[in-house]
Design a protein around this motif. Structure first.
Motif, PDB file in Angstrom:
ATOM      1  N   CYS A  41      -0.386   2.638   1.280  1.00  0.00           N
ATOM      2  CA  CYS A  41       0.014   3.358   0.066  1.00  0.00           C
ATOM      3  C   CYS A  41       0.974   4.487   0.431  1.00  0.00           C
ATOM      4  O   CYS A  41       0.608   5.399   1.157  1.00  0.00           O
ATOM      5  CB  CYS A  41      -1.187   3.939  -0.675  1.00  0.00           C
ATOM      6  SG  CYS A  41      -0.665   4.956  -2.078  1.00  0.00           S
ATOM      7  N   PRO A  42       2.207   4.441  -0.073  1.00  0.00           N
ATOM      8  CA  PRO A  42       3.194   5.446   0.311  1.00  0.00           C
ATOM      9  C   PRO A  42       2.868   6.841  -0.222  1.00  0.00           C
ATOM     10  O   PRO A  42       3.436   7.816   0.256  1.00  0.00           O
ATOM     11  CB  PRO A  42       4.496   4.917  -0.290  1.00  0.00           C
ATOM     12  CG  PRO A  42       4.084   3.956  -1.334  1.00  0.00           C
ATOM     13  CD  PRO A  42       2.758   3.409  -0.948  1.00  0.00           C
ATOM     14  N   MET A  43       1.965   6.925  -1.190  1.00  0.00           N
ATOM     15  CA  MET A  43       1.582   8.241  -1.690  1.00  0.00           C
ATOM     16  C   MET A  43       0.266   8.696  -1.046  1.00  0.00           C
ATOM     17  O   MET A  43      -0.302   9.709  -1.438  1.00  0.00           O
ATOM     18  CB  MET A  43       1.423   8.215  -3.217  1.00  0.00           C
ATOM     19  CG  MET A  43       2.692   7.863  -3.979  1.00  0.00           C
ATOM     20  SD  MET A  43       4.096   8.894  -3.523  1.00  0.00           S
ATOM     21  CE  MET A  43       3.613  10.446  -4.266  1.00  0.00           C
TER      22      MET A  43
ATOM     23  N   LEU B   9      -2.685   7.444  -1.303  1.00  0.00           N
ATOM     24  CA  LEU B   9      -3.836   7.390  -2.203  1.00  0.00           C
ATOM     25  C   LEU B   9      -4.817   6.357  -1.642  1.00  0.00           C
ATOM     26  O   LEU B   9      -4.555   5.742  -0.615  1.00  0.00           O
ATOM     27  CB  LEU B   9      -3.378   6.986  -3.608  1.00  0.00           C
ATOM     28  CG  LEU B   9      -2.296   7.865  -4.212  1.00  0.00           C
ATOM     29  CD1 LEU B   9      -1.781   7.271  -5.516  1.00  0.00           C
ATOM     30  CD2 LEU B   9      -2.824   9.271  -4.441  1.00  0.00           C
TER      31      LEU B   9
ATOM     32  N   PRO C 202      -6.044   3.135  -3.027  1.00  0.00           N
ATOM     33  CA  PRO C 202      -5.955   2.173  -4.132  1.00  0.00           C
ATOM     34  C   PRO C 202      -7.266   1.461  -4.438  1.00  0.00           C
ATOM     35  O   PRO C 202      -7.610   1.285  -5.608  1.00  0.00           O
ATOM     36  CB  PRO C 202      -4.890   1.191  -3.651  1.00  0.00           C
ATOM     37  CG  PRO C 202      -4.070   1.974  -2.690  1.00  0.00           C
ATOM     38  CD  PRO C 202      -5.007   2.926  -2.018  1.00  0.00           C
TER      39      PRO C 202
ATOM     40  N   CYS D 195       0.262   7.856  -8.417  1.00  0.00           N
ATOM     41  CA  CYS D 195       0.616   6.461  -8.161  1.00  0.00           C
ATOM     42  C   CYS D 195       1.929   6.149  -8.867  1.00  0.00           C
ATOM     43  O   CYS D 195       2.088   6.401 -10.047  1.00  0.00           O
ATOM     44  CB  CYS D 195      -0.476   5.529  -8.665  1.00  0.00           C
ATOM     45  SG  CYS D 195       0.036   3.811  -8.689  1.00  0.00           S
ATOM     46  N   MET D 196       2.896   5.604  -8.137  1.00  0.00           N
ATOM     47  CA  MET D 196       4.198   5.301  -8.748  1.00  0.00           C
ATOM     48  C   MET D 196       4.303   3.823  -9.108  1.00  0.00           C
ATOM     49  O   MET D 196       5.374   3.336  -9.428  1.00  0.00           O
ATOM     50  CB  MET D 196       5.306   5.681  -7.786  1.00  0.00           C
ATOM     51  CG  MET D 196       5.142   4.956  -6.481  1.00  0.00           C
ATOM     52  SD  MET D 196       6.604   5.049  -5.496  1.00  0.00           S
ATOM     53  CE  MET D 196       5.888   5.333  -3.902  1.00  0.00           C
ATOM     54  N   GLU D 197       3.187   3.118  -9.004  1.00  0.00           N
ATOM     55  CA  GLU D 197       3.137   1.708  -9.385  1.00  0.00           C
ATOM     56  C   GLU D 197       4.096   0.843  -8.572  1.00  0.00           C
ATOM     57  O   GLU D 197       4.722  -0.069  -9.093  1.00  0.00           O
ATOM     58  CB  GLU D 197       3.360   1.551 -10.902  1.00  0.00           C
ATOM     59  CG  GLU D 197       2.389   2.425 -11.685  1.00  0.00           C
ATOM     60  CD  GLU D 197       2.447   2.226 -13.196  1.00  0.00           C
ATOM     61  OE1 GLU D 197       2.931   1.180 -13.625  1.00  0.00           O
ATOM     62  OE2 GLU D 197       1.963   3.134 -13.908  1.00  0.00           O
ATOM     63  N   CYS D 198       4.184   1.159  -7.291  1.00  0.00           N
ATOM     64  CA  CYS D 198       5.099   0.400  -6.438  1.00  0.00           C
ATOM     65  C   CYS D 198       4.552  -0.988  -6.132  1.00  0.00           C
ATOM     66  O   CYS D 198       5.298  -1.876  -5.731  1.00  0.00           O
ATOM     67  CB  CYS D 198       5.362   1.148  -5.135  1.00  0.00           C
ATOM     68  SG  CYS D 198       3.935   1.197  -4.028  1.00  0.00           S
ATOM     69  N   GLY D 199       3.241  -1.166  -6.283  1.00  0.00           N
ATOM     70  CA  GLY D 199       2.664  -2.493  -6.094  1.00  0.00           C
ATOM     71  C   GLY D 199       2.362  -2.871  -4.654  1.00  0.00           C
ATOM     72  O   GLY D 199       1.888  -3.973  -4.398  1.00  0.00           O
ATOM     73  N   SER D 200       2.623  -1.979  -3.716  1.00  0.00           N
ATOM     74  CA  SER D 200       2.400  -2.322  -2.311  1.00  0.00           C
ATOM     75  C   SER D 200       0.940  -2.686  -2.040  1.00  0.00           C
ATOM     76  O   SER D 200       0.648  -3.603  -1.274  1.00  0.00           O
ATOM     77  CB  SER D 200       2.786  -1.153  -1.403  1.00  0.00           C
ATOM     78  OG  SER D 200       4.105  -0.788  -1.621  1.00  0.00           O
ATOM     79  N   CYS D 201       0.020  -1.959  -2.672  1.00  0.00           N
ATOM     80  CA  CYS D 201      -1.406  -2.192  -2.422  1.00  0.00           C
ATOM     81  C   CYS D 201      -1.795  -3.594  -2.882  1.00  0.00           C
ATOM     82  O   CYS D 201      -2.463  -4.347  -2.179  1.00  0.00           O
ATOM     83  CB  CYS D 201      -2.254  -1.135  -3.127  1.00  0.00           C
ATOM     84  SG  CYS D 201      -1.849  -0.857  -4.853  1.00  0.00           S
TER      85      CYS D 201
ATOM     86  N   LEU E 227      -3.240  -2.980  -8.808  1.00  0.00           N
ATOM     87  CA  LEU E 227      -2.335  -2.228  -9.677  1.00  0.00           C
ATOM     88  C   LEU E 227      -2.660  -2.453 -11.158  1.00  0.00           C
ATOM     89  O   LEU E 227      -2.534  -1.537 -11.965  1.00  0.00           O
ATOM     90  CB  LEU E 227      -0.875  -2.576  -9.362  1.00  0.00           C
ATOM     91  CG  LEU E 227       0.169  -1.760 -10.102  1.00  0.00           C
ATOM     92  CD1 LEU E 227      -0.116  -0.273 -10.054  1.00  0.00           C
ATOM     93  CD2 LEU E 227       1.548  -2.047  -9.556  1.00  0.00           C
TER      94      LEU E 227
ATOM     95  N   ILE F 252      -5.361  -0.013 -11.749  1.00  0.00           N
ATOM     96  CA  ILE F 252      -4.883   1.372 -11.651  1.00  0.00           C
ATOM     97  C   ILE F 252      -4.043   1.739 -12.879  1.00  0.00           C
ATOM     98  O   ILE F 252      -4.130   2.843 -13.405  1.00  0.00           O
ATOM     99  CB  ILE F 252      -4.079   1.579 -10.348  1.00  0.00           C
ATOM    100  CG1 ILE F 252      -5.017   1.456  -9.145  1.00  0.00           C
ATOM    101  CG2 ILE F 252      -3.386   2.942 -10.335  1.00  0.00           C
ATOM    102  CD1 ILE F 252      -4.332   1.507  -7.793  1.00  0.00           C
TER     103      ILE F 252
HETATM  104  S1  SF4 Z   1       0.901   1.038  -6.572  1.00  0.00           S
HETATM  105 FE1  SF4 Z   1      -0.691   1.119  -4.997  1.00  0.00          FE
HETATM  106  S2  SF4 Z   1       0.442   1.487  -3.118  1.00  0.00           S
HETATM  107 FE2  SF4 Z   1       1.837   1.997  -4.778  1.00  0.00          FE
HETATM  108  S3  SF4 Z   1       1.551   4.189  -5.125  1.00  0.00           S
HETATM  109 FE3  SF4 Z   1       0.154   3.148  -6.517  1.00  0.00          FE
HETATM  110  S4  SF4 Z   1      -1.753   3.046  -5.400  1.00  0.00           S
HETATM  111 FE4  SF4 Z   1      -0.187   3.498  -3.887  1.00  0.00          FE
END
Ligand code: SF4
Ligand code: SF4
Lengths: 332, 441
Positions: free
Chosen positions: B377-379, B381, B383, B406-412, B423, B426
């Motif tokens: 998670c780039p922030m 957090l 997840p 959370c910027m909703e980048c979807g990496s998790c 996501l 979240i």
């Molecule tokens: S989408 Fe997932 S990985 Fe991306 S910022 Fe939010 S919690 Fe972190």
């Protein structure tokens, strides 16, 4: 036009799965398995197979007839529990005890909490803890290693290296007098000593650990902090009185420490989530292991140390959060 | 090579359209131009049914501070002002124009001549950008003129230009950097002037060596502009991650980049600023990548705003039979469409068409606490935890655990071996926590 799928982002998934992780762990266990078969022969093979088959069968039966949910025996996790459980017992363990142990490991250790991912304790250690308490004699009768033995004869048994030292010191003997009774350190490192099936070969276990590190199945935090803590703690005691406390190198290459630190404590389900939490967890395991080894009733304390720390994981996860992005602003 | 420090993933890049030059897509029969193509308040229409409009004519005014003007992307007759479904899946008001022979609004320079000199004042530049309806073209669609005004008490030091294009598949920014490098540089110089900064850094991931080389060479002719190659890592194009990668500063939680002296604009936006200020041309077209395993000919199209997605797909050879999903944007943050008449808007960077097979989600299992989502998670957090407590509706706890970061980048979601819909859960949590915070204030 056919119907289009609409779902939230992301629309891409990494090429990984639970099964991939579990089979990765199994691959990493190959060196330690081969070494144990080499030293403990047919007995080790039969006990390991019994444990694996029992674990898988019990998981299947419980998922099918009790949980009545999906059957996931092919995800590899039951096989791992079986192998690790066998690794934690002597190679001449009566097979029926192995079956009972597997039943407890899968039933009480895993399925009763809701299956893989929901269990707070490492299932193999739950099984082993149960067997230690219920069958203390059979669980501590250690065959001496005989390389390439293909017979199922009655092998010579004896205490583990840790046991020799613990008993001797308990009787008031000096460590320097006891040392000739334990194998050479190089033998201890390779695995040429009495002990549970899979715990003996430090080198094979380290090899497996490196493979898991490379595949990013585990991180270094738990094994390194665990082993380092044992080393430092026993080192301090050794410096204080080398005739009562044996040296730290002996402590890290004997007993179940390598197996525990690399495979049992790193079980992802039952260990903390953040690097800081993992370090604390490793240190806790290390301290408890040494306390039990030096001051407790058993010569070995790895299993109980890890089980106790497993219980602290929810607390550790609460206390050790990742350092959030932008939390501490350092600009320049 | 520079990159951001915490987390991140590296999905396969699939930049299959990177070698396709930008082609001009011909106009469709009708264009539907939504009034809300930007973050903030929708624009208010200034035309009515039956009006004749020219290409580039103002058709809706952004009256609020955070809003943007909308111009006609075609010449024709307003057939109605009505609801259309946009890429969010909701119905939004749009001006629908029946296209006739093209005639541009007076004063717009439609030639290719490069105009380097700009003698406008800071204020004039901001006004021009405002008038021409420029918004962030990387996807966030924040009105650009707002970003070009530094709030009182703050100081801008750096203008950072986002040429990262970290989403797999997308190549519209890549092509723009290659084909419009000069215009881009002039656009950046103009933005620097508006902000009163003397340093601009263009961040480009090193999977685009041709763009890096071309821009680096050109940057020597422009004062204060440097080009920085970045290690490929998703989501480097996110504002906070880009700032961290380029100047090693961390924007505090809940704050804007200006807090650390930075303003970030996308390369597409910078090009639009050039056209607005130097050519008097409003934002009525953009480069859209059409890509994926289920289009015959992956392409980059210069597309008029309001063109239906289906026209772009047809121009790329049409849908293949086993198409499973059509996505507006990239695979990590894009939105799945259920209607292919959705119009291209100012924020549409690509159309991704994937097969049935690729559209399937991985099978769902319990979370095995592998900690992968936490690690990436780039922030920074957690997840797995945010998803769990959102699902249990423990929103106070979710807020404490900084779900709003959370910027909703979807990496998790991308990385999870158990196929957890992290996501999705979240997002629900964020919506509810957001509501809770608004009610409290
Ligand atoms: S989408 Fe997932 S990985 Fe991306 S910022 Fe939010 S919690 Fe972190
Ligand atoms: S990545 Fe998935 S399985 Fe792993 S901890 Fe996160 S939610 Fe659980």
């Amino acid at each position: 036009m056919s119907l289009l799928t609409v779902s939230g982002s992301p629309h891409l998934h990494a090429d990984n799965s639970v099964r991939k992780i579990m089979y990765g762990v199994l691959i990493s266990l190959i060196p330690a398995t081969l070494v144990s078969f080499y030293f403990f022969g047919l007995g080790a093979i039969i006990v390991t197979l019994t444990a694996v088959v029992s674990c898988v069968v019990f998981e299947f039966l419980m998922q099918k007839y009790l949980v009545k949910g999906p059957v996931t025996i092919f995800d590899g996790s039951a096989i791992i529990t079986g192998v690790l459980l066998a690794f934690n017992v002597p190679s001449n363990l009566p097979l029926w005890i192995m079956v009972v142990g597997s039943f407890v490991a899968i039933g009480m250790g895993k399925m009763t909490f809701g299956g893989l991912g929901k269990n707070p304790f490492n299932p193999a250690l739950v099984g082993r803890g149960f067997m230690m308490i219920s069958f203390p004699v059979q669980m501590t009768t250690w065959p001496k290693p005989i390389p390439m033995n293909t017979q199922l004869t009655d092998v010579v048994t004896g205490p583990t290296a840790l046991g020799v030292v613990k008993d001797g010191v308990g009787r008031g003997e000096k460590v320097s007098e006891l040392l000739p009774q334990v194998p050479e350190y190089t033998d201890l490192f390779i695995g040429n000593m009495g002990g549970s099936i899979g715990e003996v070969s430090a080198i094979a276990l380290i090899l497996g650990g490196l493979y898991m590190l490379l595949r990013k199945i585990i991180t270094w935090h738990i094994p390194v902090s665990y082993i380092a803590t044992v080393f430092v703690f026993t080192g301090i005691m050794w410096l204080i009185n080398p005739e009562v406390y044996i040296d730290p190198v002996f402590h890290i290459i004997t007993g179940g420490l390598m197996l525990g630190a690399i495979y049992m404590a790193t079980d992802m389900v039952t260990s903390p989530m953040t690097p800081a939490g993992m370090l604390i967890f490793g240190v806790g395991c290390g301290v408890l292991t040494v306390v039990i080894r030096l001051f407790g009733a058993y010569p070995e304390g790895v299993s109980f140390a890890i089980l106790i720390m497993n219980a602290f994981v929810p607390l550790i996860d609460r206390g050790f959060k990742p350092k959030r992005f932008g939390e501490e602003v350092k600009n320049g | 090579m520079k990159t951001f420090k915490i987390g991140g993933v590296h999905p396969p890049e699939y930049k299959i359209s990177e070698k396709q030059p930008i082609e001009v897509l011909s106009l469709p029969e009708t264009v539907s131009i939504p009034l809300a193509q930007h973050l903030g308040v929708p624009a208010v229409p200034v035309v009515k049914k039956g009006d004749k409009v020219k290409t580039g004519q103002l058709i809706a005014k952004g009256e609020a501070f955070i809003s943007a003007n909308i111009h006609s992307s075609a010449t024709g007759t307003v057939s109605k002002i009505d609801d259309v479904i946009d890429d969010s899946g909701y119905r939004k008001k749009a001006v629908i124009i029946k296209v006739e022979n093209e005639q541009w609004e007076d004063g717009i320079d439609t030639s290719d001549n490069l105009i380097k000199e700009c003698n406008l004042t800071q204020e004039d530049i901001v006004n021009k950008v405002n008038q021409m309806g420029i918004v962030g073209m990387g996807g966030a669609t924040f009105p650009s003129h707002v970003k070009l005004q530094v709030p009182k008490g703050k100081k801008a030091e750096y203008l950072l230009i986002n040429g990262v294009e970290c989403e797999p598949y997308l190549t519209s920014d890549h092509r723009l950097m290659l084909e419009k490098s000069h215009e881009l540089m002039v656009g950046i110089t103009i933005q620097m002037k508006a902000l009163g900064v003397d340093k601009a850094i263009i961040g480009v991931e090193n999977n685009k060596p041709d763009a890096l080389e071309k821009l680096s060479k050109l940057a020597k002719e422009f004062k204060g502009i440097t080009v920085e190659p970045l290690k490929v890592k998703y989501p480097q194009g996110a504002e906070k991650q880009l700032i961290k990668a380029l100047v090693n500063r961390e924007v505090p939680s809940g704050k804007l980049p200006i807090e650390v002296g930075c303003v970030v604009h996308n390369v597409g936006t910078s090009f639009a600023v050039y056209e607005a200020v130097q050519k008097n041309k409003p934002l009525i077209e953009r480069v859209v990548t059409v890509t994926g395993s289920n289009v015959k000919k992956p392409s980059n199209f210069l597309t008029r705003i309001g063109t239906p997605v289906i026209s772009l797909i047809e121009a790329s050879g049409g849908l293949l039979p086993n198409t499973g999903k059509v996505i507006s944007g990239g695979p990590m943050m894009g939105k799945a469409l259920n209607d292919l008449n959705v119009p291209v808007t100012k924020g549409t960077s690509g159309i991704l068409v994937i097969s049935d097979y690729e559209a399937q989600r991985v099978s769902l299992q319990n979370c095995i606490r592998c900690a992968k989502c936490v690690t990436i998670c780039p922030m920074a957090l957690e997840p797995y935890l945010l998803a769990l407590i959102s699902d249990k509706q423990r929103y106070e706890e979710a807020e404490e655990n900084q779900i709003m970061d959370c910027m909703e980048c979807g990496s998790c979601h991308y990385i999870c071996p158990s196929g957890r819909p992290l996501l999705d859960q979240i997002r629900v949590g964020k919506a509810n926590v957001g509501k809770m915070i608004r009610e409290r204030n």
